[in-house]
Design a protein around this motif. Structure first.
Motif, PDB file in Angstrom:
ATOM      1  N   UNK A  35       0.845  -1.190   0.000  1.00  0.00           N
ATOM      2  CA  UNK A  35       0.000   0.000   0.000  1.00  0.00           C
ATOM      3  C   UNK A  35       0.892   1.255   0.000  1.00  0.00           C
ATOM      4  N   UNK A  36       0.650   2.120  -0.991  1.00  0.00           N
ATOM      5  CA  UNK A  36       1.439   3.352  -1.101  1.00  0.00           C
ATOM      6  C   UNK A  36       0.488   4.525  -1.345  1.00  0.00           C
ATOM      7  N   UNK A  37       0.664   5.581  -0.555  1.00  0.00           N
ATOM      8  CA  UNK A  37      -0.224   6.751  -0.625  1.00  0.00           C
ATOM      9  C   UNK A  37       0.460   7.889  -1.383  1.00  0.00           C
ATOM     10  N   UNK A  38      -0.355   8.609  -2.138  1.00  0.00           N
ATOM     11  CA  UNK A  38       0.136   9.845  -2.759  1.00  0.00           C
ATOM     12  C   UNK A  38       0.033  11.021  -1.784  1.00  0.00           C
ATOM     13  N   UNK A  39       0.646  12.183  -2.185  1.00  0.00           N
ATOM     14  CA  UNK A  39       0.630  13.361  -1.299  1.00  0.00           C
ATOM     15  C   UNK A  39      -0.785  13.863  -1.087  1.00  0.00           C
ATOM     16  N   UNK A  40      -1.612  13.781  -2.133  1.00  0.00           N
ATOM     17  CA  UNK A  40      -2.996  14.260  -1.992  1.00  0.00           C
ATOM     18  C   UNK A  40      -3.752  13.413  -0.989  1.00  0.00           C
ATOM     19  N   UNK A  41      -3.532  12.082  -1.031  1.00  0.00           N
ATOM     20  CA  UNK A  41      -4.235  11.215  -0.089  1.00  0.00           C
ATOM     21  C   UNK A  41      -3.801  11.489   1.333  1.00  0.00           C
ATOM     22  N   UNK A  42      -2.518  11.687   1.540  1.00  0.00           N
ATOM     23  CA  UNK A  42      -2.015  11.961   2.893  1.00  0.00           C
ATOM     24  C   UNK A  42      -2.491  13.327   3.375  1.00  0.00           C
ATOM     25  N   UNK A  43      -2.514  14.299   2.458  1.00  0.00           N
ATOM     26  CA  UNK A  43      -2.971  15.648   2.830  1.00  0.00           C
ATOM     27  C   UNK A  43      -4.429  15.619   3.280  1.00  0.00           C
ATOM     28  N   UNK A  44      -5.243  14.827   2.524  1.00  0.00           N
ATOM     29  CA  UNK A  44      -6.668  14.754   2.886  1.00  0.00           C
ATOM     30  C   UNK A  44      -6.853  14.139   4.259  1.00  0.00           C
ATOM     31  N   UNK A  45      -6.010  13.192   4.606  1.00  0.00           N
ATOM     32  CA  UNK A  45      -6.132  12.572   5.932  1.00  0.00           C
ATOM     33  C   UNK A  45      -5.681  13.544   7.029  1.00  0.00           C
ATOM     34  N   UNK A  46      -4.607  14.303   6.770  1.00  0.00           N
ATOM     35  CA  UNK A  46      -4.083  15.217   7.792  1.00  0.00           C
ATOM     36  C   UNK A  46      -5.018  16.417   8.009  1.00  0.00           C
ATOM     37  N   UNK A  47      -5.752  16.776   6.968  1.00  0.00           N
ATOM     38  CA  UNK A  47      -6.657  17.920   7.097  1.00  0.00           C
ATOM     39  C   UNK A  47      -7.943  17.552   7.821  1.00  0.00           C
ATOM     40  N   UNK A  48      -8.188  16.258   7.955  1.00  0.00           N
ATOM     41  CA  UNK A  48      -9.423  15.830   8.617  1.00  0.00           C
ATOM     42  C   UNK A  48      -9.219  15.869  10.127  1.00  0.00           C
ATOM     43  N   UNK A  49     -10.267  16.339  10.840  1.00  0.00           N
ATOM     44  CA  UNK A  49     -10.098  16.436  12.288  1.00  0.00           C
ATOM     45  C   UNK A  49     -10.074  15.047  12.906  1.00  0.00           C
ATOM     46  N   UNK A  50      -9.648  15.017  14.166  1.00  0.00           N
ATOM     47  CA  UNK A  50      -9.379  13.727  14.822  1.00  0.00           C
ATOM     48  C   UNK A  50     -10.635  12.890  14.994  1.00  0.00           C
ATOM     49  N   UNK A  51     -11.731  13.504  15.319  1.00  0.00           N
ATOM     50  CA  UNK A  51     -12.958  12.723  15.534  1.00  0.00           C
ATOM     51  C   UNK A  51     -13.402  12.054  14.251  1.00  0.00           C
ATOM     52  N   UNK A 101     -21.579   5.486   1.618  1.00  0.00           N
ATOM     53  CA  UNK A 101     -21.683   5.925   3.007  1.00  0.00           C
ATOM     54  C   UNK A 101     -21.550   7.448   3.049  1.00  0.00           C
ATOM     55  N   UNK A 102     -22.581   8.122   3.483  1.00  0.00           N
ATOM     56  CA  UNK A 102     -22.598   9.594   3.506  1.00  0.00           C
ATOM     57  C   UNK A 102     -21.764  10.165   4.649  1.00  0.00           C
ATOM     58  N   UNK A 103     -21.384   9.342   5.614  1.00  0.00           N
ATOM     59  CA  UNK A 103     -20.598   9.836   6.738  1.00  0.00           C
ATOM     60  C   UNK A 103     -19.150  10.099   6.350  1.00  0.00           C
ATOM     61  N   UNK A 104     -18.743   9.587   5.238  1.00  0.00           N
ATOM     62  CA  UNK A 104     -17.361   9.804   4.804  1.00  0.00           C
ATOM     63  C   UNK A 104     -17.282  11.117   4.043  1.00  0.00           C
ATOM     64  N   UNK A 105     -16.428  12.019   4.501  1.00  0.00           N
ATOM     65  CA  UNK A 105     -16.294  13.316   3.813  1.00  0.00           C
ATOM     66  C   UNK A 105     -15.809  13.122   2.375  1.00  0.00           C
ATOM     67  N   UNK A 106     -16.249  13.989   1.512  1.00  0.00           N
ATOM     68  CA  UNK A 106     -15.924  13.877   0.087  1.00  0.00           C
ATOM     69  C   UNK A 106     -14.429  13.999  -0.133  1.00  0.00           C
ATOM     70  N   UNK A 107     -13.779  14.850   0.664  1.00  0.00           N
ATOM     71  CA  UNK A 107     -12.346  15.088   0.452  1.00  0.00           C
ATOM     72  C   UNK A 107     -11.495  13.849   0.694  1.00  0.00           C
ATOM     73  N   UNK A 108     -11.970  12.989   1.638  1.00  0.00           N
ATOM     74  CA  UNK A 108     -11.175  11.819   2.008  1.00  0.00           C
ATOM     75  C   UNK A 108     -11.691  10.527   1.384  1.00  0.00           C
ATOM     76  N   UNK A 109     -12.787  10.638   0.580  1.00  0.00           N
ATOM     77  CA  UNK A 109     -13.405   9.427   0.013  1.00  0.00           C
ATOM     78  C   UNK A 109     -12.441   8.628  -0.868  1.00  0.00           C
ATOM     79  N   UNK A 110     -11.683   9.276  -1.787  1.00  0.00           N
ATOM     80  CA  UNK A 110     -10.742   8.479  -2.600  1.00  0.00           C
ATOM     81  C   UNK A 110      -9.711   7.734  -1.758  1.00  0.00           C
ATOM     82  N   UNK A 111      -9.262   8.419  -0.681  1.00  0.00           N
ATOM     83  CA  UNK A 111      -8.265   7.764   0.185  1.00  0.00           C
ATOM     84  C   UNK A 111      -8.899   6.592   0.931  1.00  0.00           C
ATOM     85  N   UNK A 112     -10.147   6.779   1.405  1.00  0.00           N
ATOM     86  CA  UNK A 112     -10.839   5.694   2.100  1.00  0.00           C
ATOM     87  C   UNK A 112     -11.044   4.487   1.181  1.00  0.00           C
TER      88      UNK A 112
END
Length: 709
Positions: free
Chosen positions: A145-161, A201-212
C-alpha cells in the motif's frame, strides 16, 4: 501273445546289454535326460501361446480370446485421470487475515493522528513528508500500500474525531466482508463490494473518500487458500481407489468379422498374441516342471532299498509308461478340436498307476498317478485356461488313485476287469461333480457322451493293463502278482513235470511253500513270490529224480554204491540244473534266482564227512553249493524253510520242543555260516521267521490220538 513275447525277448536282450555296458549312475542319468527331452518335445506345443499374423484395420478371421490375464496400463491410467479430475480441491479458510488487515488500517490512522499531535503548527507539507516516512514501513512489510501526497494531505486535514470514525467504518467493513471465504477468483468482487460501501456511506467526507476507497480496496484479499498437501492426498487416494483395468483370460478381444482397429491391435499386443511377439518364459517354466517331475522319480528311486539292476528296470519302466501315457494324451488332443465335447475324458485314467502297481510297487504307482494327472493338465490345456486344465487333471488323478487302491486285491488278470469297473464308477462320480459344478445346460446327447466316456475310460484302463503287462514282464524281466498266480497253476508244464517225475519233491515243495509264505507275510516280504518260487525251486531234481531221498519211495539209495565225489556232484548240481531249465522255459528272473540261490553256499555236510571218513583229503569249498548266497529276504526265508521242512519230516516222533530246537539250530547254523550276509534280513526279522516256522510246523506235524482197534 507269441509275437509279443518274441519282441519282449528282443527288448530284454538289448536292455541287458545296455545295463552291462554302462554303470548304474550313467544309466540313470541317460534315462532321465532322454525322458526329459521327450517330455519337453511332447509338451512344448501345450505351453506355447497362440499367436495370430494380423495387421491393423483388417477383418478378423477368428474370434480371439485373451490367453492370459494382463493389466491394461493405458485404460488404467485413463480411469485414474478421470478419478483425479473428479477430486474437489481442499481450501483452508483463515479468519486471522481479516483481523490482520483491519489492524493494519488502524495502524495507518494511528500514524496520522500521531503526526498531527507531534507537528503542532508546522506547515502541512512537513506533516505530509513526516507521515510519508512513517508509512514507508507498510511498503517494506510487503503490504504493497502506497499513498500519494494528496491522499495523505486529505487525511491530515481531517479532524481527529472524523479520522476515528473513518477508521472504525473502514475496519468494520473489512471484517464484515472478510468474515466470509474469499478465494483468488473472488477477490475482485470483494474489492468492488467494499468500494461500493465506501462510496455509498454519507458519513465519509468527500475530500477523504478516494483515500478511504484506496485503503479499503487494498485491505481486501483472499482468505481461503488452496491446501496443496491435502488436495494431493485426495488425488492420491482417488487414484489408488481405482483398481487396475485388466484384460481377463478368456475375454473376447475381437469377434470374428470385426475390424481390428488400433485399440484392438494394442490389446492383442498386450497379451502377446501377435506373431512378432515371442516369450521364453513358458519354455523355462516347462523345463522347471519336467525337472521337478524327474527329480521326484529319482528321489523315489534312491529311497527304494533293492539291488541296482532292479532299480534300473523300474526306472526304465516308469519312464516308458509315463512317455506312453503322454503320447496317448497327445493323440487325443490332436483330434479334440473336431468335437464339440471334451473327448479328453476318454483317456484311461488308471492305466499308468495300475501298470506300475502291478510291475513295481504302490509308492511308485502313487507318484505316477500324480505325475500323469499333472502332465494331462498341460497336454489338454485350452487356450484360455490358467496353467492346467484342472478338470482333466482331477479326473485322471481320482481315476488313477481309485485304480491303484482297488487293484491291491487283484491277483488274477480277470480281476483287472473288476478293478476297471470300479474305476469307471469313480469316473462317473467325478463326471457328475464336474457337470453339476460347471452349471452348464448340457443336452441329452452330451450327457450320454460324458457318461459313456467315463465308462470307456475305466474299461480301457483294465483292458490295456492286461494287454501291456506281458510285454513289460518279458521285456524287462519283471514279474507281477498276476503272473505269479498264473505260474502257480498246477497245469503249468513245469509243475506237471515235477509232479509226474518227482512226486516226493512236489510234495516237499508244497510244504516249503506254505512255510515260506507264512514267514514272508509275517515280516512284510512278498509271500506270493516265495510260494511260487518254492514250487519251482527244486525242479533241477527232475534231471536225476532217483538220487534224492524224497523220490526214492522204497527203492534202494543209489548213493550207497557211489563214491562221495559223485554223490556230491549230483546233489550240488540240482540248483544250477534247475536254473538252466527255468531259463530255457523263459521263466521270470526272480524264480530263477530262487532256484539258484535257495541253498546259498551251504556245506553238503553228509557227503563231506563221508569223504573224510574214507580217509580222503577233501577241501570244504568243494562240498559247498555254488551259490550265490540269497540276495533277497524271500530267498533267504526259502533257504531256511527248505532245510527245516526236510529236517522235521525226517524226525520219527516230532514234538513241539524238538521242532523248536531244530528250527533254532538250523537258523543259527546258517546265520553263523554267513548265508544271510548278502540280503537285508535283520536279526529281529529272523526271530519272527523262527516263531512263525515253529508254529506252522507244529500245526502240520502235531501229535495224533491213537484210536483203539
Amino acid at each position: 501273445m507269441i509275437v509279443g513275447r518274441r519282441w519282449g525277448d528282443v527288448v530284454n536282450s538289448w536292455f541287458n546289454k545296455i545295463q552291462s555296458l554302462v554303470g548304474y549312475r550313467t544309466f540313470t542319468i541317460l534315462t532321465l535326460v532322454i525322458t526329459g527331452l521327450l517330455l519337453f518335445l511332447l509338451l512344448l506345443n501345450g505351453v506355447r501361446s497362440e499367436t495370430y499374423d494380423i495387421k491393423q484395420f483388417q477383418l478378423s478371421n477368428d474370434t480371439i480370446r485373451a490367453v492370459k490375464t494382463v493389466e491394461d496400463p493405458v485404460k488404467t491410467e485413463e480411469e485414474r485421470k478421470r478419478a483425479e479430475s473428479e477430486v474437489t480441491s481442499v481450501y483452508q479458510f483463515s479468519e486471522e487475515i481479516g483481523d490482520n488487515n483491519s489492524s493494519i488500517v488502524t495502524s495507518i490512522f494511528d500514524y496520522v493522528l500521531e503526526v498531527k499531535a507531534q507537528s503542532g503548527e508546522e506547515p502541512i507539507e512537513n506533516q505530509v513528508k513526516e507521515l510519508e516516512e512513517n508509512l514507508q514501513v507498510l511498503e517494506t512489510a510487503g503490504v504493497g500500500l502506497r499513498f500519494g501526497e494528496d491522499a495523505l494531505t486529505s487525511l491530515l486535514l481531517l479532524d481527529n474525531s472524523k479520522l476515528s470514525n473513518l477508521n472504525d467504518l473502514i475496519s468494520t467493513s473489512i471484517r464484515n466482508i472478510m468474515s466470509k471465504p474469499i478465494r483468488t477468483e473472488d477477490v475482485s468482487n470483494a474489492k468492488n463490494e467494499i468500494e461500493k460501501r465506501m462510496r455509498g456511506n454519507e458519513e465519509i467526507p468527500e475530500i477523504v473518500l478516494p483515500t478511504a476507497v484506496l485503503i479499503a480496496r487494498y485491505s481486501i484479499n483472499e482468505n481461503e487458500t488452496l491446501n496443496d498437501q491435502l488436495t494431493q492426498a485426495r488425488v492420491d487416494q482417488a487414484r489408488a481407489s481405482i483398481d487396475p483395468t485388466r484384460i481377463l483370460q478368456g475375454q473376447v478381444i475381437v469377434q470374428e468379422g470385426q475390424v481390428i482397429d488400433r485399440e484392438v491391435y494394442r490389446q492383442l499386443g498386450l497379451v502377446g498374441m501377435l506373431t512378432n511377439q515371442s516369450s521364453l518364459k513358458p519354455i523355462f517354466g516347462l523345463i522347471l516342471f519336467i525337472s521337478l517331475c524327474l527329480w521326484l522319480v529319482h528321489m523315489q528311486m534312491t529311497k527304494w532299498h533293492t539291488d541296482k539292476k532292479e532299480r534300473q528296470s523300474a526306472l526304465l519302466v516308469v519312464m516308458i509308461i509315463l512317455i506312453m501315457s503322454v503320447v496317448g494324451m497327445k493323440l487325443i488332443s490332436l483330434v479334440s478340436d473336431n468335437f464339440d465335447v471334451t473327448i479328453a475324458f476318454l483317456f484311461p485314467t488308471a492305466l499308468a498307476p495300475m501298470l506300475v502297481r502291478s510291475l513295481i510297487n504302490e509308492r511308485f504307482a502313487v507318484l505316477v498317478a500324480f505325475l500323469t494327472a499333472a502332465v494331462a493338465g498341460i497336454v489338454f490345456q485350452e487356450g484360455y485356461s490358467v496353467i492346467l486344465q484342472m478338470e482333466i487333471t482331477l479326473y485322471i488323478l481320482f481315476g488313477g488313485l481309485a485304480g491303484l487302491y482297488v487293484i491291491q486285491g487283484a491277483e488274477k488278470r480277470s480281476h483287472l476287469l473288476q478293478t476297471s469297473m470300479s474305476v469307471a464308477i469313480v469316473n462317473l462320480i467325478f463326471m457328475a461333480f464336474y457337470l453339476l459344478m460347471s452349471q452348464s445346460d448340457f443336452g441329452l446327447s452330451e450327457l450320454l457322451f460324458y457318461g459313456i466316456a467315463a465308462l470307456t475310460s475305466g474299461v480301457l484302463s483294465g483292458a490295456l493293463t492286461i494287454g501291456l503287462l506281458p510285454f513289460f514282464e518279458t521285456a524287462f524281466g519283471m514279474i507281477s502278482a498276476m503272473k505269479l498266480i498264473e505260474l502257480s497253476n498246477p497245469n503249468h508244464p513245469l509243475l506237471k513235470k515235477i509232479l509226474t517225475e518227482t512226486p516226493g519233491t512236489y510234495h516237499h515243495s508244497v510244504m516249503v511253500a506254505n512255510l515260506a509264505d507264512a514267514a514272508c507275510e509275517s515280516i512284510g516280504a512278498d509271500g506270493l513270490l516265495a510260494r511260487v518260487g518254492c514250487y519251482y525251486h527244486d525242479i533241477g531234481k527232475t534231471k536225476r529224480p532217483g538220487f534224492f531221498i524224497e523220490n526214492q519211495m522204497s527203492h534202494a539209495n543209489p548213493h550207497d554204491s557211489l563214491p562221495p565225489e559223485n554223490s556230491r556232484d549230483i546233489i550240488l548240481s540240482h540248483g544250477s540244473d534247475g536254473a538252466k531249465l527255468l531259463r530255457k522255459h523263459k521263466m521270470p528272473k526272480e524264480i530263477i534266482d530262487i532256484a539258484e540261490q535257495h541253498h546259498g553256499t551251504t556245506l553238503l555236510k553228509y557227503f563231506y564227512h563221508k569223504a573224510k571218513e574214507d580217509g580222503k583229503e577233501v577241501k570244504e569249498e568243494e562240498y559247498r553249493y555254488a551259490g550265490p548266497k540269497p540276495q533277497k529276504k524271500e530267498t533267504a526265508i526259502i533257504c531256511i524253510a527248505d532245510s527245516v521242512e526236510a529236517a522235521v519230516r525226517s524226525m520219527k516222533q516230532p514234538t513241539s520242543e524238538k521242532i523248536d530246537e531244530i528250527v533254532y539250530s538250523i537258523i543259527k547254523d546258517k546265520l553263523h555260516d554267513g548265508q544271510f550276509d548278502e540280503c537285508d534280513l535283520t536279526l529281529k526279522e529272523l526271530k519272527i521267521v523262527e516263531n512263525v516256522l515253529c508254529e506252522t510246523l507244529n500245526g502240520i506235524f502235531h501229535s495224533r490220538i491213537e484210536y483203539p482197534q
